[in-house]
Design an enzyme around this catalytic site. Structure first.
Site, PDB file in Angstrom:
ATOM      1  N   TYR A 211      50.178   7.531  70.771  1.00  0.00           N
ATOM      2  CA  TYR A 211      50.620   8.764  70.120  1.00  0.00           C
ATOM      3  C   TYR A 211      49.445   9.563  69.602  1.00  0.00           C
ATOM      4  CZ  TYR A 211      49.966   6.960  65.306  1.00  0.00           C
ATOM      5  OH  TYR A 211      49.443   6.486  64.130  1.00  0.00           O
TER       6      TYR A 211
ATOM      7  N   LYS B 162      45.160   4.777  69.724  1.00  0.00           N
ATOM      8  CA  LYS B 162      46.213   5.220  68.794  1.00  0.00           C
ATOM      9  C   LYS B 162      47.548   4.727  69.340  1.00  0.00           C
ATOM     10  CE  LYS B 162      46.960   9.260  65.784  1.00  0.00           C
ATOM     11  NZ  LYS B 162      46.943   8.528  64.524  1.00  0.00           N
TER      12      LYS B 162
ATOM     13  N   GLU C  93      38.794   1.072  57.714  1.00  0.00           N
ATOM     14  CA  GLU C  93      39.506   2.335  57.469  1.00  0.00           C
ATOM     15  C   GLU C  93      40.697   2.035  56.568  1.00  0.00           C
ATOM     16  OE1 GLU C  93      41.232   3.912  61.112  1.00  0.00           O
ATOM     17  OE2 GLU C  93      41.741   1.910  61.830  1.00  0.00           O
TER      18      GLU C  93
ATOM     19  N   LEU D 257      40.177   3.823  64.077  1.00  0.00           N
ATOM     20  CA  LEU D 257      40.599   4.998  64.826  1.00  0.00           C
ATOM     21  C   LEU D 257      39.579   6.118  64.591  1.00  0.00           C
ATOM     22  CD1 LEU D 257      43.079   6.105  66.516  1.00  0.00           C
ATOM     23  CD2 LEU D 257      43.457   7.501  64.481  1.00  0.00           C
TER      24      LEU D 257
END
Ligand code: PDD
Length: 284
Positions: free
Chosen positions: A31, A146, A179, A203
């Site tokens: 996505y 993702k 992250e 990401l």
């Protein structure tokens, strides 16, 4: 709300997919989340490049050319009311009899896109900053994809919610910060902005890129390198970025204040520069 599903635009209530969709059965898909400012998709080229990287990562052929994606995106933006929107774009390997192996021959991928109004963080949140918790990063080794399979991220984010916090900061192997569960994290120490390097463990955020470009253009000292967990816990400031949250100050971590517990000077400067950038570049 008008959505896009496999070539058609329709009200979200009418959108239906098969229970055999591999996205539903296996989480087999990828996505993108793309912010739209003044009806213009921000950094579309970069989002489409990241989408291609994700598709390559799961060995799924891109169902559309960049020109086709641009056409669908512009049409969906036009069919929805808000001036500022965020697009959610979702591609799965399609509908097939349940079998882990890829369908052979390949079937038509499922392509879904929806738009929601983009509401930036309210002033009170900018003023107070957010509270976070930390947790071991127990995700797989391809966090650069993702992937729609977000169960680890969902469970990790829920740790924050259960503690009355907003986000979970992830520490890999007890050593390095990667992250957030759905965001990128920056550390500030002695006036310098520190960012973890883009690798397979995080990401590559589009907002992360914007922040580093803004730092570069404005002479803000910054360094991209591995960030030790101890540096996170000893930070003067911590910042969170994502397409929907822009940039936020993290003022509490694991129940303790970050720095003096208030949004700091680096946050104030980057947030102001981000708003300038939005006005001058994103809306242009
Ligand atoms: N998430 N890291 C993770 C794991 C993310 O899920 C996101 C964004 C980011 C920030 O990337 P960007 O700056 O391109 O938004 C980093 C989106 C917003 C989501 O899943 O809703």
């Amino acid at each position: 709300m008008t959505i896009y599903l496999n070539g058609q635009y329709m009200p979200i209530e009418e959108a239906k997919i098969s229970v055999l969709d591999r996205g539903f059965i296996f989480g087999d898909g990828v996505y993108e989340v793309i912010p739209v400012y003044s009806r213009k998709a921000f950094r579309l080229e970069e989002h489409l490049l990241r989408l291609q990287h994700s598709l390559d990562g799961i060995r799924l052929a891109n169902p559309h050319s960049d020109a086709e994606w641009t056409g669908i995106i512009n049409e969906l933006v036009a069919r929805n009311a808000a001036e500022d929107q965020y697009l959610y774009l979702h591609i799965t390997r399609g509908v097939a009899k349940r079998d882990h192996a890829f369908p052979n021959p390949p079937v038509r991928p499922t392509v879904f896109m929806m738009s929601n109004p983009l509401l930036t963080p309210p002033a009170e949140l900018l003023g107070s900053g957010i509270a976070c918790v930390s947790a071991a990063d127990n995700r797989w080794l391809r966090c650069d994809i993702k992937a729609i399979a977000l169960l680890p991220n969902v469970l990790l984010r829920q740790l924050a919610i259960d503690a009355g916090c907003a986000e979970t900061i992830l520490i890999r192997d007890n050593k390095y910060m990667t992250e957030g569960a759905a965001s990128n994290i920056f550390v500030v120490k002695d006036g310098k902005l520190l960012a973890p390097p883009k690798d397979n463990l995080m990401l590559p955020g589009i907002t992360y890129d914007v922040i580093l470009e803004i730092a570069d253009a404005n002479g803000i000292p910054h360094e991209v390198r591995k960030i030790a967990a101890t540096e996170v816990f000893g930070a003067d400031e911590l910042l969170l970025t994502s397409s929907t949250k822009e940039v936020l100050a993290i003022t509490r971590l694991d129940g303790k204040p970050v720095g003096d517990g208030k949004p700091g000077a680096m946050f104030a400067r980057l947030h102001r520069l981000y708003q300038d950038f939005k006005r001058d570049v994103m809306r242009a």
